[in-house]
Structures are given as structure tokens and as C-alpha cells.
Enzyme design. Structure first.
Site, mmCIF file in Angstrom:
data_model
loop_
_atom_site.group_PDB
_atom_site.id
_atom_site.type_symbol
_atom_site.label_atom_id
_atom_site.label_comp_id
_atom_site.label_asym_id
_atom_site.label_seq_id
_atom_site.Cartn_x
_atom_site.Cartn_y
_atom_site.Cartn_z
ATOM 1 N N ASP A 120 12.451 2.936 -6.239
ATOM 2 C CA ASP A 120 12.221 2.171 -5.487
ATOM 3 C C ASP A 120 13.290 1.486 -4.595
ATOM 4 O O ASP A 120 14.346 1.464 -4.960
ATOM 5 C CB ASP A 120 11.850 0.952 -6.005
ATOM 6 N N ILE A 121 13.225 1.841 -3.163
ATOM 7 C CA ILE A 121 13.942 0.973 -2.245
ATOM 8 C C ILE A 121 14.416 0.609 -2.092
ATOM 9 O O ILE A 121 13.273 -0.901 -2.179
ATOM 10 C CB ILE A 121 13.378 1.602 -0.512
ATOM 11 N N GLU A 154 6.924 2.235 -1.648
ATOM 12 C CA GLU A 154 7.965 2.713 -1.426
ATOM 13 C C GLU A 154 8.526 3.257 -2.392
ATOM 14 O O GLU A 154 10.139 2.628 -3.239
ATOM 15 C CB GLU A 154 8.806 0.929 -0.671
HETATM 16 N N1 LIG Z 1 6.461 0.924 6.828
HETATM 17 C C1 LIG Z 1 6.011 0.650 5.550
HETATM 18 N N2 LIG Z 1 5.801 -0.343 4.987
HETATM 19 C C2 LIG Z 1 5.261 0.177 3.562
HETATM 20 C C3 LIG Z 1 4.664 0.362 3.786
HETATM 21 N N3 LIG Z 1 4.073 1.070 1.910
HETATM 22 C C4 LIG Z 1 4.792 -0.150 1.897
HETATM 23 N N4 LIG Z 1 5.371 -0.438 2.955
HETATM 24 C C5 LIG Z 1 6.076 -1.745 2.888
HETATM 25 O O1 LIG Z 1 6.723 -2.372 1.543
HETATM 26 C C6 LIG Z 1 7.154 -3.743 1.135
HETATM 27 C C7 LIG Z 1 7.737 -3.536 -0.008
HETATM 28 O O2 LIG Z 1 7.575 -4.998 -0.149
HETATM 29 P P1 LIG Z 1 8.376 -5.780 -1.719
HETATM 30 O O3 LIG Z 1 7.811 -5.455 -2.939
HETATM 31 O O4 LIG Z 1 8.116 -6.966 -1.825
HETATM 32 O O5 LIG Z 1 9.654 -5.277 -2.117
HETATM 33 P P2 LIG Z 1 11.246 -4.985 -1.589
HETATM 34 O O6 LIG Z 1 11.549 -5.418 -0.339
HETATM 35 O O7 LIG Z 1 11.306 -3.823 -1.136
HETATM 36 O O8 LIG Z 1 11.877 -5.519 -2.530
HETATM 37 P P3 LIG Z 1 12.630 -5.105 -3.806
HETATM 38 O O9 LIG Z 1 11.940 -4.255 -4.699
HETATM 39 O O10 LIG Z 1 12.649 -6.606 -4.914
HETATM 40 O O11 LIG Z 1 13.768 -4.388 -3.602
HETATM 41 C C8 LIG Z 1 6.424 -4.050 1.570
HETATM 42 O O12 LIG Z 1 6.380 -5.244 3.321
HETATM 43 C C9 LIG Z 1 5.099 -3.146 1.941
HETATM 44 O O13 LIG Z 1 4.369 -3.480 3.383
HETATM 45 C C10 LIG Z 1 4.404 2.040 4.046
HETATM 46 O O14 LIG Z 1 3.926 3.355 4.253
HETATM 47 N N5 LIG Z 1 4.928 2.486 5.377
#
Ligand SMILES: Nc1nc2c(ncn2[C@@H]2O[C@H](COP(=O)(O)OP(=O)(O)OP(=O)(O)O)[C@@H](O)[C@H]2O)c(=O)[nH]1
Length: 518
Positions: free
Chosen positions: A390-391, A433
Site C-alpha cells: 500500500d502506498i 493505492e
Molecule cells: N488519483 C487516484 N487516487 C486514488 C485512486 N484510487 C484511490 N485513490 C485515493 O487514494 C487515497 C487513499 O487514502 P487513504 O486510504 O486515506 O490512505 P493513505 O493516504 O494512503 O494513508 P495510509 O494508507 O494510512 O498511509 C484516497 O484519497 C483515494 O481517493 C485512483 O485510481 N487515482
């Protein structure tokens, strides 16, 4: 004498007192009359002031005024006054209820107006002034009327700012629609149109534009479905036409063949007759000369029949070749069509298993692959590991640099992951992500080594957004399949738990499943 004097004096005193009493009473009566007139006027004015509030009260007050004008006594006034009083009480009760409702509605409206983020600073100050100027302990119609008027004027003036505000909840809906679009599998113009609409949906759209985009989206999907249906129908039609032609050619060939059989047996019969005749001529021949002539005649007929037979056979052969060529061409065309559609179906199946953004296999593909690997493990017992990545803090990329920057990041990391692990490792985008990697025939320590390398490469990608240098890290959880009866779903859960542990303990690290549960 003295006695008569004092009696007269007493009488005079009494007379004087009587006169005084009469004067006092007269004065009292005058005052009473004056007060009554005053009271009656006051009551009449009040009755006019209360007019128009309630139909029943209006009737009672009209009656009351009539009695007051006619100077009717208290006895007649009392019941009408009681009636008016009852109407007034009911009216007061209703006014209080209305005031309560107005109070609640006004408070709600003020709260709602305060929450509108699109309202600029000047309008906010103005709203505060309206609220301050109408702050009062007295809850009365006179308090609410000006407040309502000010609020109405205010809404009229700043209304356009409020209406154009795209609601936060719409942003969530936009994201959900985008996700659904990414799951659609169309080709050609429909696919291009969907890409355009998805681009528009990524922006901040005013409500009306958002609705228009959604309508276009529905139209595009319906057109796309119709096109696919049309193309499938055309395919079926072509198949049925091809089969029809093949069937027609075959039945024509059977028909021609039966003619040929008839003609051929007639010619065979003729040949037999010719031979029989020749035979009979030879048997009954008396003279060599006549025999020669007879034989020559029979041979000529025999020759003619044989030529006819040869011509018939050639015709039949040519016919047969034509039919075969026709059928071969039809079947070749048919084969080409089937090949084309097979390819199209394979492409669609591939697309439905591929993530459109990163071009990696998607979650559906992972599920297919997991069941294959599960079976393989049961057969071979070769080690199998799984990693969930996970990013870290990805939301910040979207929030700080926009959704497109987020998309680009996902593409770069996906491609880096694919390159960093072995060819045989299965890398997929699980969603959002999150990525999953299956390591067939790999113990957890080897998988860990490969992932260390991948994480290191990701950490060193020089991202640059709006001239800011950004470093991105990932957190990983890994697990290895231990027992034959362990399902891959539970293995995935173990890796996911390890990932959670990596996030919880500071991110940018790899956690092994056994270690996570300890
Ligand atoms: N640009 C883009 N964003 C995405 C996509 N799928 C998911 N996201 C975003 O990924 C983000 C995931 O955020 P969180 O689940 O809060 O996790 P995080 O900010 O990575 O924090 P941690 O996982 O706790 O390190 C959200 O803002 C989603 O909108 C996509 O296909 N494109």
C-alpha cells in the site's frame, strides 16, 4: 327658644350634608360616565387593532363594538366579552406555536447559511451583522419580521454564490462514478467517449454540468451496448447467411447428382443395349461383308454413347469442382469471421481482467490466479508467498497535487513493481493505492528480498510535482502458504494483517506475517 334654634341648626346641617352628598354622587356619576366612555373608546380601538387576525374574533369584536356604541349595559356586554376573550386566548396560543416554528426555521436557516463555504468573507460579515442586530430576548412577531426580511434579502443577494457551490457529497459520488467507469469494457468510439467523460468527472463540476456529464455518460453506455448488440446480431446474421448458402449449395449439388445418376444409368443402359446388339449381330452374321457393316454401325453408336457418357462425367466433375470451390470459399470466410470474434472475445476477457489505469492485472485476475496457485500448491507443495503493498500517505498526493498527479504516481509505481520482481511473479493492482504480488515457487525470505529491492527502487523514484521534489514510500505485508488445507484467502488476510502492522508501526517497511501476529 334655644331648643327650636338648635333643631333648626341641625336641620340646616343635614340639608347641607345632603346637598354635599348629592353633589359628590353627581361628581362620581360624571366620573364613572367619563371613565366608561374612555374605556368604551379604548375597547373599540383595541377591537379595531385586533381586526383581521381571526375570523371568529372579528365577529365577536363587531358584536362588542355594536353593544358599546348602543351604550348597552354590562349584563349584555359580559357574554360577548367572554366570547371575545376565548377567541383571543386561542389566537394567542396559535401565535405562540407559529413563533416557535419561526424561531426554529430561522435558527436552521442561519446555521445553514453559516455552513456555506462558497460564501465570501464580505457576505459572512454581513450575515453576522444581521444575526447581531436581531439578537433579542423578546420573542415576538415584531422580532422575527425584520429578521426574516433581512435574511430573505441576504439570500437573494448571495444566492448565486450558494447555488454554484459543488456539494462535498457530490465529490464522493463523482469518485464512485469514476470507479464504475473504470470497470466498463468498451472498445472504439464508446471507449474514447468514456475516457473524455471520465476526464471531465475528475474536475470540480458545478451541479448542472455534473448532471449533463452524467446524462452523456448514460447515453454513451446505452449507445455502446446497442453497438455491441448490433455487432453480435450482425455476426449471427452472417453465420446464418453463410450456413444458408452452404445448405443451398449442398442441396443443389445433391439435386444435380441425382440427375447425373439418372443420366448415367440411362447411358449405361444404352451401352449395354449397344453391346447386346453388337453381340447379336456377330452371332447371327452370315456374310463377312454385312457383318463388317453391322459392326461398324454398332461401333459408331457405341462410340456415340461412350462420348455422351464421357461428356456427362466431365460435366459432373466440373459441377462437383465448382460446388467444392464455392463451399470452400464460404467456409474460409466463415472461419475468418469466427477467428475475428474469437479474438474479440479474448481481448474483452483480457480487458476485463486488466486494470485500465496501470495496465496491470486487476483484482478479478488475481482471484483467478489465486485459485490456480492454490490447486498447484496442493499438487506440488512448492512454496508460495503473497505480498500486499500500500502506498504511504497517498491521499496527500491527491490533496496537494491533484488527482491526475495521483494517477501518474500509480502508473509509475505499478511499472516499477512489475520491473523489480521476477517475470514469473504475478503483480496486480488490487484496488485504489493497493497492489498484490503472488510469488509462485518462492519461500517468504526470497519474496522479502525481492520486495526490499522493489521498495528501495520506489523510494528512489524522483517524483516532481509543481516543481516540488517528492519521495514516495510503500508499506508491505508478506505471508507464505504453510499447510495444504490453508486457503489462499486466509493467506491474503494474513498478509493484509502484516501490512496493517507495517502502517501502524510507522510505514515505509516490510512486515512478515508470522512476525505481525507475534
Ligand atoms: N488519483 C487516484 N487516487 C486514488 C485512486 N484510487 C484511490 N485513490 C485515493 O487514494 C487515497 C487513499 O487514502 P487513504 O486510504 O486515506 O490512505 P493513505 O493516504 O494512503 O494513508 P495510509 O494508507 O494510512 O498511509 C484516497 O484519497 C483515494 O481517493 C485512483 O485510481 N487515482
Amino acid at each position: 327658644m334655644n331648643q327650636s334654634n338648635s333643631a333648626e341648626e341641625k336641620l340646616a346641617m343635614l340639608e347641607k350634608r345632603l346637598t354635599q352628598s348629592i353633589q359628590s354622587r353627581k361628581q362620581l356619576e360624571d366620573e364613572y360616565q367619563h371613565d366608561w366612555i374612555h374605556f368604551s373608546n379604548m375597547l373599540t380601538q383595541l377591537s379595531y387593532a385586533c381586526g383581521g387576525l381571526d375570523h371568529n374574533l372579528d365577529n365577536s369584536l363587531t358584536k362588542l363594538r355594536g353593544l358599546l356604541q348602543r351604550n348597552s349595559g354590562m349584563e349584555q356586554l359580559k357574554p360577548v366579552m367572554a366570547e371575545s376573550e376565548a377567541h383571543i386566548q386561542s389566537l394567542v396560543h396559535r401565535v405562540q406555536l407559529n413563533l416557535k416554528a419561526s424561531h426554529e426555521a430561522t435558527t436552521e436557516t442561519i446555521d445553514w447559511l453559516k455552513k456555506q463555504t462558497s460564501v465570501d468573507k464580505k457576505a459572512r460579515l454581513e450575515l453576522q451583522k444581521i444575526i447581531d442586530s436581531t439578537q433579542s430576548q423578546h420573542v415576538s412577531i415584531m422580532h422575527y419580521m425584520p429578521l426574516m426580511m433581512s435574511l430573505l434579502n441576504y439570500c437573494q443577494r448571495v444566492g448565486s454564490q450558494i447555488i454554484e457551490q459543488p456539494s462535498l457529497s457530490y465529490a464522493e459520488q463523482q469518485k464512485a462514478v469514476l470507479k464504475l467507469i473504470s470497470q466498463l469494457e468498451f472498445t472504439g468510439t464508446t471507449e474514447q467517449q468514456l475516457v473524455l467523460l471520465a476526464k471531465q468527472l475528475k474536475g470540480n463540476l458545478p451541479t448542472e454540468q455534473l448532471l449533463n456529464v452524467l446524462v452523456s455518460l448514460l447515453e454513451t453506455i446505452i449507445d455502446g451496448i446497442n453497438l455491441e448488440r448490433q455487432s453480435a446480431q450482425n455476426f449471427l446474421l452472417e453465420i446464418s447467411q453463410t450456413l444458408g448458402t452452404v445448405q443451398g449449395t449442398l442441396s443443389q449439388s445433391v439435386h444435380e447428382r441425382s440427375h447425373y445418376d439418372e443420366d448415367n444409368s440411362a447411358l449405361n443402359h444404352q451401352l449395354k443395349l449397344n453391346v447386346d446388339e453388337l453381340n447379336a449381330s456377330v452371332q447371327s452374321a452370315q456374310h463377312l461383308e454385312t457383318l463388317k457393316q453391322d459392326v461398324a454401325g454398332h461401333l459408331a453408336r457405341l462410340n456415340k454413347t461412350l462420348r455422351e457418357k464421357l461428356a456427362l462425367e466431365t460435366k459432373e466433375k466440373q459441377q462437383h469442382e465448382r460446388t467444392t470451390a464455392k463451399l470452400t470459399s464460404k467456409l474460409t470466410h466463415f472461419e475468418q469471421q469466427v477467428h475475428h470474434y474469437k479474438q474479440k472475445l479474448a481481448e474483452q476477457k483480457f480487458k476485463s481482467l486488466q486494470d485500465s489505469l496501470t495496465k496491470l492485472p486487476n483484482r478479478a485476475a488475481l482471484e483467478e490466479r489465486m485459485s490456480i496457485e492454490e490447486q498447484r500448491f496442493k499438487r506440488t507443495r512448492e512454496p508460495l508467498s503473497i505480498a500486499v503493498l500500500d502506498i504511504d500517505l497517498f491521499k496527500r498526493i491527491n490533496d496537494n497535487f491533484g488527482h491526475s498527479a495521483g494517477d501518474k504516481t500509480l502508473q509509475v509505481i505499478a511499472s516499477m513493481l512489475r520491473k523489480a520482481v521476477n517475470e514469473a511473479d504475478f503483480v496486480c493492482r488490487y484496488g485504489g493505492e493497493e497492489f498484490v504480488i503472488l510469488f509462485p515457487n518462492t519461500p517468504i525470505t526470497d519474496a522479502q528480498a525481492r520486495l526490499e529491492k522493489a521498495c528501495d527502487r520506489i523510494r528512489n523514484i524522483p517524483f516532481k510535482f509543481r516543481s516540488e521534489d517528492i519521495r514516495i514510500t510503500v508499506s508491505v505485508g508478506i505471508a507464505e502458504l504453510q499447510q495444504v488445507n490453508q486457503s489462499l484467502t486466509s493467506l491474503f488476510d494474513a498478509a493484509d494483517k502484516a501490512l496493517y502492522e507495517a502502517k501502524r508501526t510507522g510505514r515505509n517497511k516490510i512486515v512478515l506475517a508470522g512476525a505481525a501476529s507475534n
